[in-house]
Scaffold this active site. Structure first.
Site, PDB file in Angstrom:
ATOM      1  N   GLY A  26       0.712  -1.306   0.037  1.00 16.84           N
ATOM      2  CA  GLY A  26      -0.153   0.063   0.004  1.00 16.84           C
ATOM      3  C   GLY A  26       0.770   1.298  -0.081  1.00 16.84           C
ATOM      4  O   GLY A  26       2.119   1.285   0.119  1.00 16.84           O
ATOM      5  N   ASP A  39      -1.996 -13.854   4.769  1.00 14.24           N
ATOM      6  CA  ASP A  39      -3.230 -13.298   5.172  1.00 14.24           C
ATOM      7  C   ASP A  39      -3.407 -13.111   6.548  1.00 14.24           C
ATOM      8  O   ASP A  39      -3.160 -14.091   7.431  1.00 14.24           O
ATOM      9  CB  ASP A  39      -4.255 -14.450   4.885  1.00 14.24           C
ATOM     10  N   ALA A  48      -4.566  -2.173   6.717  1.00 12.77           N
ATOM     11  CA  ALA A  48      -5.889  -1.941   7.257  1.00 12.77           C
ATOM     12  C   ALA A  48      -6.726  -1.472   6.086  1.00 12.77           C
ATOM     13  O   ALA A  48      -6.259  -1.326   5.045  1.00 12.77           O
ATOM     14  CB  ALA A  48      -5.610  -0.522   8.371  1.00 12.77           C
ATOM     15  N   THR A 102      -5.160   6.615  13.377  1.00 17.08           N
ATOM     16  CA  THR A 102      -5.815   7.638  12.538  1.00 17.08           C
ATOM     17  C   THR A 102      -6.278   8.756  13.285  1.00 17.08           C
ATOM     18  O   THR A 102      -6.604   8.606  14.722  1.00 17.08           O
ATOM     19  CB  THR A 102      -7.088   7.186  11.752  1.00 17.08           C
ATOM     20  N   ASP A 103      -6.392  10.052  13.158  1.00 22.58           N
ATOM     21  CA  ASP A 103      -7.102  10.922  13.736  1.00 22.58           C
ATOM     22  C   ASP A 103      -8.588  10.934  13.562  1.00 22.58           C
ATOM     23  O   ASP A 103      -9.206  11.601  14.335  1.00 22.58           O
ATOM     24  CB  ASP A 103      -6.853  12.314  12.876  1.00 22.58           C
ATOM     25  N   TYR A 113     -14.918   3.118  10.785  1.00 23.35           N
ATOM     26  CA  TYR A 113     -13.644   3.068  10.725  1.00 23.35           C
ATOM     27  C   TYR A 113     -12.712   3.512  11.843  1.00 23.35           C
ATOM     28  O   TYR A 113     -11.820   2.994  12.473  1.00 23.35           O
ATOM     29  CB  TYR A 113     -13.070   4.160   9.426  1.00 23.35           C
ATOM     30  N   LYS A 135     -10.232   1.371  14.451  1.00 24.48           N
ATOM     31  CA  LYS A 135      -8.822   1.688  14.547  1.00 24.48           C
ATOM     32  C   LYS A 135      -8.619   1.861  16.002  1.00 24.48           C
ATOM     33  O   LYS A 135      -7.529   1.637  16.544  1.00 24.48           O
ATOM     34  CB  LYS A 135      -8.331   2.777  13.787  1.00 24.48           C
TER      35      LYS A 135
END
Length: 325
Positions: A27, A60, A84, A125-126, A148, A152
């Site tokens: 990614g 996986d 993610a 994440t924010d 989401y 997280k």
């Protein structure tokens, strides 16, 4: 097909530096993290699944046995967990699969990382914040608005439950050296910028974002890994973010200006978007902890960084020579 598969070249010789495994290495952020650690003498092993390719390990992460075999095989000193599901709207439509990756797989990765004695760096994440009272410090109470953000946050808690010495790094919306402009919610705006027609393109001008270069995030990960291996007090939650506050409309206009393109077809949309997962209006992160420890990096201007990322997608590839040379 087995959950863990070694796909490196048979005769490949790896450098003998400290060892790091990077999940989600195919990614945007994972590629940047691999490159950053490689450039600083680390032995890097990256994992992927659908996009796994030569020199990457196919694993996986929802398969507990596969994760265990991965870490037994690679014996990392550090694991950077980038993998993610990061698209809020996709999560709302495919909740079970997304939670399986963001929560259950994170729990497995954390447990097996602890079992092999490695340092875990978990990328968060924010969006764990509701955006009502920014800027947010590491100790401020999370209150995610969408699945989401909740997933997280649960992943963070699983990481710290299994690895009390883990590092949690929260970051906002990312851009970087994309393989396709659609790979990032920032660079995907390039499609509207280039459509300079009479048809208007409405872009969000309500939600405040802090676009952050994945290459800078990768550098922070490496700095954290190097310091944490020497100093056990480097643990817990850290924040890193770009410093320029912009809406998607402002990002698009900045892209147009950087490439001397018209932007009068871009229209600011000042109402909150409907029909999608709710998002925080302003989840600005306070990054002073990293800065005080001299573990941060100084972001370049958005217009400069985004130009480097987008030039391969311009009609005239000679543009880069005139700008960067």
């Amino acid at each position: 097909m087995p959950g863990f598969q070694f796909s490196a070249l048979q005769d490949e010789v790896l450098p003998q530096g400290p060892r790091v495994v990077v999940t989600g290495a195919t990614g945007l952020l994972g590629r940047a993290v691999c490159r950053e650690f490689q450039n600083h003498g680390w032995t890097v092993r990256g994992t992927g699944l659908r996009r796994a390719r030569p020199r990457f390990l196919r694993c996986d992460l929802t398969d507990e046995d596969a994760v265990r075999r991965l870490l037994q095989e690679t014996k990392p000193d550090v694991l950077v967990h980038c993998a993610a599901e990061r698209r809020p709207d996709v999560m709302e439509r495919n909740a079970d699969a997304a939670v399986s990756l963001n929560v259950h797989a994170s729990s497995t990765v954390s447990r097996e990382t602890a079992a092999c004695g490695a340092l875990l760096i978990y990328i968060s994440t924010d969006y764990v914040f509701d955006g009502r009272n920014p800027p947010y410090g590491e100790d401020d109470c999370p209150n995610p608005l969408n699945l989401y953000g909740r997933s997280k946050l649960e992943g963070e808690r699983e990481a710290l439950r299994h690895c009390p010495g883990a590092v949690i790094l929260r970051v906002p919306i990312l851009f970087g050296e994309v393989e396709s402009v659609t790979e990032s919610a920032v660079t995907s705006l390039w499609q509207q910028v280039q459509e300079a027609t009479e048809e208007r393109r409405a872009l969000d001008h309500c939600l405040q974002r802090f676009p952050t270069d994945a290459r800078n995030v990768a550098a922070v990960c490496r700095k954290l890994a190097e310091r944490a291996r020497q100093d056990p007090s480097i643990r817990g939650i850290f924040h890193f973010s770009g410093k320029e506050q912009m809406t998607k409309y402002e990002m698009a206009v900045a892209m147009a200006q950087a490439f001397n393109l018209p932007s009068n077809h871009l229209v600011p949309l000042t109402e909150l978007p409907s029909g999608s997962a709710p998002r925080p209006v302003n989840s600005q992160l306070n990054c002073s902890r990293l800065e005080q420890l001299n573990l941060s990096v100084e972001p370049r201007a958005f217009s400069v960084a985004i130009s480097e990322c987008l030039w391969p997608f311009t009609a005239d590839k000679r543009w880069r020579q005139t700008v960067f040379h």
